[in-house]
Design a protein around this motif. Structure first.
Motif, PDB file in Angstrom:
ATOM      1  N   ASP A 183       0.816  -1.074   0.085  1.00 45.49           N
ATOM      2  CA  ASP A 183      -0.030   0.126   0.193  1.00 45.49           C
ATOM      3  C   ASP A 183       0.792   1.356  -0.015  1.00 45.49           C
ATOM      4  O   ASP A 183       1.989   1.211   0.546  1.00 45.49           O
ATOM      5  CB  ASP A 183      -0.766   0.120   1.160  1.00 45.49           C
ATOM      6  N   GLU A 184       0.294   2.436  -0.797  1.00 43.75           N
ATOM      7  CA  GLU A 184       1.012   3.492  -0.653  1.00 43.75           C
ATOM      8  C   GLU A 184       0.846   4.606   0.432  1.00 43.75           C
ATOM      9  O   GLU A 184       1.636   5.431   0.791  1.00 43.75           O
ATOM     10  CB  GLU A 184       0.685   4.390  -1.867  1.00 43.75           C
ATOM     11  N   VAL A 185      -0.469   4.316   1.116  1.00 40.21           N
ATOM     12  CA  VAL A 185      -0.685   5.021   2.246  1.00 40.21           C
ATOM     13  C   VAL A 185      -1.394   4.185   3.316  1.00 40.21           C
ATOM     14  O   VAL A 185      -1.721   2.968   3.215  1.00 40.21           O
ATOM     15  CB  VAL A 185      -1.731   6.066   1.812  1.00 40.21           C
ATOM     16  N   THR A 186      -1.465   4.989   4.554  1.00 40.19           N
ATOM     17  CA  THR A 186      -2.387   4.540   5.623  1.00 40.19           C
ATOM     18  C   THR A 186      -2.738   5.404   6.361  1.00 40.19           C
ATOM     19  O   THR A 186      -2.581   6.717   6.266  1.00 40.19           O
ATOM     20  CB  THR A 186      -1.020   3.860   6.526  1.00 40.19           C
ATOM     21  N   LYS A 187      -3.979   5.069   7.051  1.00 40.96           N
ATOM     22  CA  LYS A 187      -4.931   6.170   7.478  1.00 40.96           C
ATOM     23  C   LYS A 187      -4.431   6.365   8.815  1.00 40.96           C
ATOM     24  O   LYS A 187      -4.073   5.857   9.779  1.00 40.96           O
ATOM     25  CB  LYS A 187      -6.376   5.471   7.718  1.00 40.96           C
ATOM     26  N   ILE A 188      -4.481   7.772   9.163  1.00 46.36           N
ATOM     27  CA  ILE A 188      -4.287   8.413  10.363  1.00 46.36           C
ATOM     28  C   ILE A 188      -5.251   9.410  10.711  1.00 46.36           C
ATOM     29  O   ILE A 188      -6.098   9.900   9.973  1.00 46.36           O
ATOM     30  CB  ILE A 188      -2.866   8.970  10.281  1.00 46.36           C
ATOM     31  N   THR A 189      -5.066   9.998  11.927  1.00 46.32           N
ATOM     32  CA  THR A 189      -6.069  11.261  12.260  1.00 46.32           C
ATOM     33  C   THR A 189      -4.960  12.059  12.981  1.00 46.32           C
ATOM     34  O   THR A 189      -4.156  11.876  13.571  1.00 46.32           O
ATOM     35  CB  THR A 189      -7.106  10.555  13.395  1.00 46.32           C
ATOM     36  N   PHE A 190      -5.859  13.237  13.010  1.00 44.42           N
ATOM     37  CA  PHE A 190      -4.921  14.613  13.944  1.00 44.42           C
ATOM     38  C   PHE A 190      -4.794  14.004  15.363  1.00 44.42           C
ATOM     39  O   PHE A 190      -3.753  14.247  15.996  1.00 44.42           O
ATOM     40  CB  PHE A 190      -5.636  15.736  13.628  1.00 44.42           C
ATOM     41  N   ASP A 191      -5.633  13.395  15.845  1.00 40.70           N
ATOM     42  CA  ASP A 191      -5.943  13.054  17.277  1.00 40.70           C
ATOM     43  C   ASP A 191      -4.639  12.040  17.537  1.00 40.70           C
ATOM     44  O   ASP A 191      -4.130  12.186  18.633  1.00 40.70           O
ATOM     45  CB  ASP A 191      -7.420  12.514  17.922  1.00 40.70           C
ATOM     46  N   SER A 192      -4.568  11.058  16.806  1.00 41.47           N
ATOM     47  CA  SER A 192      -3.514  10.027  17.012  1.00 41.47           C
ATOM     48  C   SER A 192      -2.349  10.827  17.129  1.00 41.47           C
ATOM     49  O   SER A 192      -1.126  10.430  17.436  1.00 41.47           O
ATOM     50  CB  SER A 192      -3.481   8.678  16.224  1.00 41.47           C
ATOM     51  N   PHE A 193      -2.144  11.637  15.990  1.00 38.97           N
ATOM     52  CA  PHE A 193      -0.840  12.389  15.519  1.00 38.97           C
ATOM     53  C   PHE A 193      -0.464  13.306  16.700  1.00 38.97           C
ATOM     54  O   PHE A 193       0.622  13.375  17.344  1.00 38.97           O
ATOM     55  CB  PHE A 193      -0.940  13.319  14.397  1.00 38.97           C
ATOM     56  N   ARG A 194      -1.286  13.912  17.263  1.00 36.98           N
ATOM     57  CA  ARG A 194      -1.344  14.937  18.496  1.00 36.98           C
ATOM     58  C   ARG A 194      -0.844  14.208  19.829  1.00 36.98           C
ATOM     59  O   ARG A 194      -0.003  14.475  20.469  1.00 36.98           O
ATOM     60  CB  ARG A 194      -2.487  15.785  18.633  1.00 36.98           C
ATOM     61  N   ILE A 195      -1.598  12.957  19.901  1.00 34.16           N
ATOM     62  CA  ILE A 195      -1.301  12.195  21.289  1.00 34.16           C
ATOM     63  C   ILE A 195      -0.079  11.681  21.039  1.00 34.16           C
ATOM     64  O   ILE A 195       0.675  11.416  22.101  1.00 34.16           O
ATOM     65  CB  ILE A 195      -2.390  11.116  21.427  1.00 34.16           C
ATOM     66  N   GLY A 196       0.583  11.217  19.773  1.00 31.74           N
ATOM     67  CA  GLY A 196       1.660  10.546  19.708  1.00 31.74           C
ATOM     68  C   GLY A 196       2.873  11.580  19.778  1.00 31.74           C
ATOM     69  O   GLY A 196       4.112  11.288  20.418  1.00 31.74           O
ATOM     70  N   MET A 197       2.408  12.957  19.485  1.00 32.17           N
ATOM     71  CA  MET A 197       3.660  13.784  19.520  1.00 32.17           C
ATOM     72  C   MET A 197       3.807  14.183  20.900  1.00 32.17           C
ATOM     73  O   MET A 197       4.890  14.922  21.512  1.00 32.17           O
ATOM     74  CB  MET A 197       3.024  15.033  18.769  1.00 32.17           C
ATOM     75  N   LYS A 246     -10.558  17.679   7.793  1.00 32.57           N
ATOM     76  CA  LYS A 246      -9.261  17.390   7.571  1.00 32.57           C
ATOM     77  C   LYS A 246      -8.440  16.644   8.873  1.00 32.57           C
ATOM     78  O   LYS A 246      -7.218  16.715   8.978  1.00 32.57           O
ATOM     79  CB  LYS A 246      -8.509  18.569   7.188  1.00 32.57           C
ATOM     80  N   ASN A 247      -9.674  16.132   9.670  1.00 33.33           N
ATOM     81  CA  ASN A 247      -8.769  15.460  10.855  1.00 33.33           C
ATOM     82  C   ASN A 247      -8.435  13.911  10.367  1.00 33.33           C
ATOM     83  O   ASN A 247      -7.622  13.481  11.075  1.00 33.33           O
ATOM     84  CB  ASN A 247      -9.743  15.476  12.051  1.00 33.33           C
ATOM     85  N   ILE A 248      -9.050  13.125   9.480  1.00 30.07           N
ATOM     86  CA  ILE A 248      -8.855  11.940   9.070  1.00 30.07           C
ATOM     87  C   ILE A 248      -8.151  12.290   7.707  1.00 30.07           C
ATOM     88  O   ILE A 248      -8.373  13.115   6.775  1.00 30.07           O
ATOM     89  CB  ILE A 248     -10.227  11.304   8.803  1.00 30.07           C
ATOM     90  N   SER A 249      -6.922  11.455   7.756  1.00 28.66           N
ATOM     91  CA  SER A 249      -5.970  11.682   6.464  1.00 28.66           C
ATOM     92  C   SER A 249      -5.249  10.265   6.243  1.00 28.66           C
ATOM     93  O   SER A 249      -5.305   9.482   7.044  1.00 28.66           O
ATOM     94  CB  SER A 249      -4.877  12.927   6.898  1.00 28.66           C
ATOM     95  N   PHE A 250      -4.617  10.459   5.182  1.00 27.46           N
ATOM     96  CA  PHE A 250      -3.730   9.507   4.633  1.00 27.46           C
ATOM     97  C   PHE A 250      -2.185   9.898   4.935  1.00 27.46           C
ATOM     98  O   PHE A 250      -1.917  10.885   4.427  1.00 27.46           O
ATOM     99  CB  PHE A 250      -4.171   8.893   3.293  1.00 27.46           C
ATOM    100  N   LEU A 251      -1.431   8.971   5.563  1.00 26.52           N
ATOM    101  CA  LEU A 251       0.132   9.158   5.637  1.00 26.52           C
ATOM    102  C   LEU A 251       0.697   8.405   4.385  1.00 26.52           C
ATOM    103  O   LEU A 251       0.570   7.504   4.109  1.00 26.52           O
ATOM    104  CB  LEU A 251       0.604   8.769   6.890  1.00 26.52           C
TER     105      LEU A 251
END
Length: 112
Positions: A28-42, A74-79
């Protein structure tokens, strides 16, 4: 103190390592991410504590083509897996580890 994007991208690889590995294994070229998972991970380990700073880094990643927003908020995105690995210099390592080593082995006939 400004946090450079290369450090953010390295942190993203740590956060989404399992998703990146799964995407590479599946081709796969992308994987699904969310802003919340990004923010919490950071936020883990105190890397980025401010939600405003996390949002700015999220938007920078969108501008760099690492994240592709989906939907209105734009909170659900693809990485973009290849982009994030290229930005961190890890593409070759992941490519060889998860694509070439996981290809189905071919049977070689001695007569051929």
């Amino acid at each position: 103190m400004t946090i450079p994007m290369d450090k953010v991208y390295s942190r993203m690889v740590d956060i989404y390592e399992k998703d990146i590995e799964r995407a590479m294994k599946n081709g796969d070229e992308v994987t699904k991410i969310t802003f919340d998972s990004f923010r919490i991970g950071m936020k883990m380990g105190g890397f980025i504590n401010s939600k405003i700073t996390a949002r700015e880094k999220w938007e920078n990643a969108i501008a760099d083509g690492v994240i592709y927003p989906v939907g209105d908020k734009k909170n659900i995105s693809f990485l973009d897996v290849k982009q994030i690995l290229n930005k961190t210099g890890l593409f070759s390592e992941y490519k060889y580890k998860y694509i070439f080593l996981n290809e189905q082995s071919q049977t070689v006939k001695e007569d051929a």
